[in-house]
Design an enzyme around this catalytic site. Structure first.
Site, PDB file in Angstrom:
ATOM      1  N   LYS A 106      35.431  48.169  33.575  1.00  0.00           N
ATOM      2  CA  LYS A 106      34.036  48.518  33.922  1.00  0.00           C
ATOM      3  C   LYS A 106      33.984  49.911  34.556  1.00  0.00           C
ATOM      4  CE  LYS A 106      32.460  43.935  35.022  1.00  0.00           C
ATOM      5  NZ  LYS A 106      31.628  43.016  35.776  1.00  0.00           N
ATOM      6  N   LYS A 118      39.980  42.755  42.693  1.00  0.00           N
ATOM      7  CA  LYS A 118      39.165  41.526  42.804  1.00  0.00           C
ATOM      8  C   LYS A 118      39.806  40.598  43.815  1.00  0.00           C
ATOM      9  CE  LYS A 118      35.414  39.757  40.990  1.00  0.00           C
ATOM     10  NZ  LYS A 118      34.254  40.476  40.449  1.00  0.00           N
ATOM     11  N   ASN A 233      22.209  35.132  41.327  1.00  0.00           N
ATOM     12  CA  ASN A 233      21.819  36.515  41.608  1.00  0.00           C
ATOM     13  C   ASN A 233      21.526  37.260  40.307  1.00  0.00           C
ATOM     14  OD1 ASN A 233      22.813  39.470  41.688  1.00  0.00           O
ATOM     15  ND2 ASN A 233      22.241  39.066  43.793  1.00  0.00           N
ATOM     16  N   SER A 360      27.324  49.829  43.606  1.00  0.00           N
ATOM     17  CA  SER A 360      28.306  49.712  44.690  1.00  0.00           C
ATOM     18  C   SER A 360      28.948  51.078  44.948  1.00  0.00           C
ATOM     19  CB  SER A 360      29.413  48.723  44.308  1.00  0.00           C
ATOM     20  OG  SER A 360      29.079  47.429  44.742  1.00  0.00           O
TER      21      SER A 360
HETATM   22  P1  NAD Z   1      25.642  33.182  41.622  1.00  0.00           P
HETATM   23  O1  NAD Z   1      26.605  32.394  42.400  1.00  0.00           O
HETATM   24  O2  NAD Z   1      24.524  33.845  42.337  1.00  0.00           O
HETATM   25  O3  NAD Z   1      24.966  32.236  40.482  1.00  0.00           O
HETATM   26  C1  NAD Z   1      25.722  31.509  39.559  1.00  0.00           C
HETATM   27  C2  NAD Z   1      24.768  30.681  38.691  1.00  0.00           C
HETATM   28  O4  NAD Z   1      25.547  30.005  37.703  1.00  0.00           O
HETATM   29  C3  NAD Z   1      24.018  29.601  39.488  1.00  0.00           C
HETATM   30  O5  NAD Z   1      22.723  29.420  38.934  1.00  0.00           O
HETATM   31  C4  NAD Z   1      24.865  28.360  39.217  1.00  0.00           C
HETATM   32  O6  NAD Z   1      24.137  27.136  39.347  1.00  0.00           O
HETATM   33  C5  NAD Z   1      25.279  28.597  37.780  1.00  0.00           C
HETATM   34  N1  NAD Z   1      26.456  27.827  37.401  1.00  0.00           N
HETATM   35  C6  NAD Z   1      27.547  27.549  38.157  1.00  0.00           C
HETATM   36  N2  NAD Z   1      28.398  26.758  37.473  1.00  0.00           N
HETATM   37  C7  NAD Z   1      27.826  26.546  36.251  1.00  0.00           C
HETATM   38  C8  NAD Z   1      28.199  25.832  35.104  1.00  0.00           C
HETATM   39  N3  NAD Z   1      29.330  25.138  35.080  1.00  0.00           N
HETATM   40  N4  NAD Z   1      27.372  25.858  34.023  1.00  0.00           N
HETATM   41  C9  NAD Z   1      26.210  26.551  34.065  1.00  0.00           C
HETATM   42  N5  NAD Z   1      25.791  27.248  35.124  1.00  0.00           N
HETATM   43  C10 NAD Z   1      26.592  27.239  36.212  1.00  0.00           C
HETATM   44  O7  NAD Z   1      26.507  34.213  40.785  1.00  0.00           O
HETATM   45  P2  NAD Z   1      26.051  35.614  40.188  1.00  0.00           P
HETATM   46  O8  NAD Z   1      26.313  36.665  41.186  1.00  0.00           O
HETATM   47  O9  NAD Z   1      24.695  35.480  39.581  1.00  0.00           O
HETATM   48  O10 NAD Z   1      27.150  35.780  39.037  1.00  0.00           O
HETATM   49  C11 NAD Z   1      27.019  35.143  37.774  1.00  0.00           C
HETATM   50  C12 NAD Z   1      27.992  35.775  36.808  1.00  0.00           C
HETATM   51  O11 NAD Z   1      27.731  37.173  36.731  1.00  0.00           O
HETATM   52  C13 NAD Z   1      29.467  35.642  37.223  1.00  0.00           C
HETATM   53  O12 NAD Z   1      30.256  35.538  36.071  1.00  0.00           O
HETATM   54  C14 NAD Z   1      29.728  36.960  37.932  1.00  0.00           C
HETATM   55  O13 NAD Z   1      31.105  37.295  37.946  1.00  0.00           O
HETATM   56  C15 NAD Z   1      28.912  37.884  37.047  1.00  0.00           C
HETATM   57  N6  NAD Z   1      28.596  39.134  37.719  1.00  0.00           N
HETATM   58  C16 NAD Z   1      27.805  39.156  38.827  1.00  0.00           C
HETATM   59  C17 NAD Z   1      27.552  40.373  39.451  1.00  0.00           C
HETATM   60  C18 NAD Z   1      26.660  40.462  40.656  1.00  0.00           C
HETATM   61  O14 NAD Z   1      26.476  41.585  41.158  1.00  0.00           O
HETATM   62  N7  NAD Z   1      26.058  39.373  41.115  1.00  0.00           N
HETATM   63  C19 NAD Z   1      28.117  41.551  38.944  1.00  0.00           C
HETATM   64  C20 NAD Z   1      28.906  41.488  37.788  1.00  0.00           C
HETATM   65  C21 NAD Z   1      29.135  40.266  37.185  1.00  0.00           C
END
Ligand code: NAD
Length: 426
Positions: A106, A118, A233, A360
């Site tokens: 990335k 990480k 998020n 970030s």
């Molecule tokens: P989060 O914890 O805020 O939300 C995760 C969501 O996924 C929740 O709605 C949860 O209920 C759902 N979830 C959990 N287990 C599940 C399952 N087995 N099946 C279906 N849904 C499920 O996390 P986030 O920050 O939104 O991150 C989500 C993804 O995006 C992750 O893979 C994370 O690595 C990636 N990501 C997030 C960011 C960030 O800045 N938040 C940046 C890059 C990548």
């Protein structure tokens, strides 16, 4: 019951191992396209540093519980490593290693002066008190303090961690080093040196990628049918932004299940009712499964939850014409090949979700300068970065006649490989 739990855990770990190995395979191919030797692949196929720590925490019931945590640093040839910290019961060493490698990719794609890092702790913050989470966050920083820092390795939020946890971690690090160190970590609250737009950065970045992908394929975003897996998020802000652009969100999901309505879901209501862990579907009786949702009719599918969702088992049944990966590692390599052959455009995770690390980086720059930007400056700069990066990936896919994932890896690994080469490492 224990046996079933162990079976599920073993299956999860195997899936992570498969994902890690396929990441290595794609890096090997990318390094080959760039003309580097096998030695370069040997350097890049694993993190250069992996620390495992055991953190004793006094729980509210007076007993001590020992948590296992990790910090992986993929490569620091370009500069300090950077990447989030995940609090989740299924965190494991392989996953953290793979995630650190994706962070290098990335950072390379969006051209930041970083390598990938990480971290993670095996824990379930959903069943812990705030006091326990604070003690664990501080304990983790004490345990990894030797290898992190504003010019070494800069953590950030990830699954189930947030600005409050970043604030505790920054405070602990500042105590250890005996000076205020906002640049130690990003994703902080604004009053502690956080950046405007950090909380929504990943979703904003995904929105920009969706707009660009729609433009390139001639799809009108207004009224386009969109499914978003995950309502945390990334997923929830994305639903909000896409709705504001006139798109029709026909499906969303969380860990409990999924909702689908071809006429469009009431996103404002769902956003209002979701809890702080991104759950909302448990309030509804007409839920379907996550698996069913992925195969429903739509124009754009956005996996925004967990890894390994689009696999050789369901790739042939996906109905979307564009897949934009907000989650890390949602699609296996086999599925990528099937979907690409079917003519489905994939905007891969290492590109689509790079908005988070980009902002970030902006936060770290602001901390280093002690000079803070407006929300508009942050958004405009991120848009420029992402559109430039996306064009680079499209051009590379075209030049080498490869799918978008391999093209992203070629663009993403180039900077680290070049820096390592100049330093004389490989
Ligand atoms: P989060 O914890 O805020 O939300 C995760 C969501 O996924 C929740 O709605 C949860 O209920 C759902 N979830 C959990 N287990 C599940 C399952 N087995 N099946 C279906 N849904 C499920 O996390 P986030 O920050 O939104 O991150 C989500 C993804 O995006 C992750 O893979 C994370 O690595 C990636 N990501 C997030 C960011 C960030 O800045 N938040 C940046 C890059 C990548």
């Amino acid at each position: 019951m224990e046996a079933v739990k162990e079976h599920i855990q073993a299956k999860g770990e195997q899936a992570q191992l498969d994902l890690f190995q396929s990441t290595q395979k794609i890096i090997k191919e990318a390094v080959g396209y760039l003309g580097y030797s096998d030695g370069m692949y040997e350097l890049l196929k694993e993190p250069i540093r992996m620390l495992t720590v055991r953190i004793p925490i006094r729980m509210d019931n007076g007993k001590t519980k020992v948590f296992t945590g990790y910090r992986a640093q993929h490569n620091d040839a370009v500069g300090p490593t950077k990447g989030g910290v995940r609090f989740h019961p299924e965190v494991n060493e392989t996953e953290v290693k793979a995630l650190s490698m994706w962070m290098s990719l990335k950072a390379g794609i969006v051209d930041l002066p970083y390598g990938g890092g990480k971290g993670g702790i095996i824990c379930d913050p959903r069943v812990m008190s705030l006091g326990e989470i604070e003690r664990l966050s501080r304990g983790y920083v004490r345990a990894i303090s030797q290898i992190v820092g504003p010019t070494k390795d800069i953590p950030a939020p990830d699954v189930f961690t947030n600005a409050q946890i970043m604030a505790w971690m920054m405070d602990e690090y500042s105590h250890i080093r005996e000076f205020d160190s906002p640049g130690f970590i990003t994703g902080k609250p604004l009053v502690l040196g956080g950046s405007h737009g950090r909380e929504t950065a990943t979703a904003k970045g995904v929105t920009i990628c969706i707009e660009e992908a729609a433009r390139k394929t001639g799809l009108e975003l207004k009224d386009a049918r969109i499914i978003i897996q995950g309502f945390g998020n990334a997923g929830s802000f994305l639903a909000k932004f896409l709705k504001e652009k006139g798109a029709r969100i026909v499906g969303i999901s969380d860990a409990h299940g999924a909702l689908y309505n071809v006429g469009g879901l009431d996103i404002d209501y769902l956003l209002e009712r979701r809890d702080r862990f991104g759950s909302v579907t448990n309030l509804f009786h007409n839920r379907i499964s996550n698996k069913e949702l992925l195969e429903k009719e739509c124009d754009i599918l956005v996996p925004a939850a967990i890894a390994n969702q689009l696999t050789a088992d369901n790739a042939a049944n996906i109905q979307a014409s564009i897949i934009v990966e907000a989650a890390n590692g949602p699609t296996t390599w086999e599925a990528t090949e099937i979907l690409s052959k079917r003519g489905i455009l994939i905007i891969p995770d290492v590109l689509a979700s790079a908005g988070g690390v980009t902002v970030s980086y902006f936060e770290w720059v602001q901390n280093n300068q002690g000079f803070y930007w407006t929300k508009e400056e942050v958004t405009d700069r991120m848009r420029d970065v992402l559109i430039t990066s996306m064009n680079k990936v499209f051009a590379t896919a075209e030049k080498h006649q490869v799918n978008m994932r391999l093209a992203s890896y070629i663009v993403g690994i180039r900077k680290t490989a070049e820096a390592a080469h100049f330093r004389g490492w490989a």
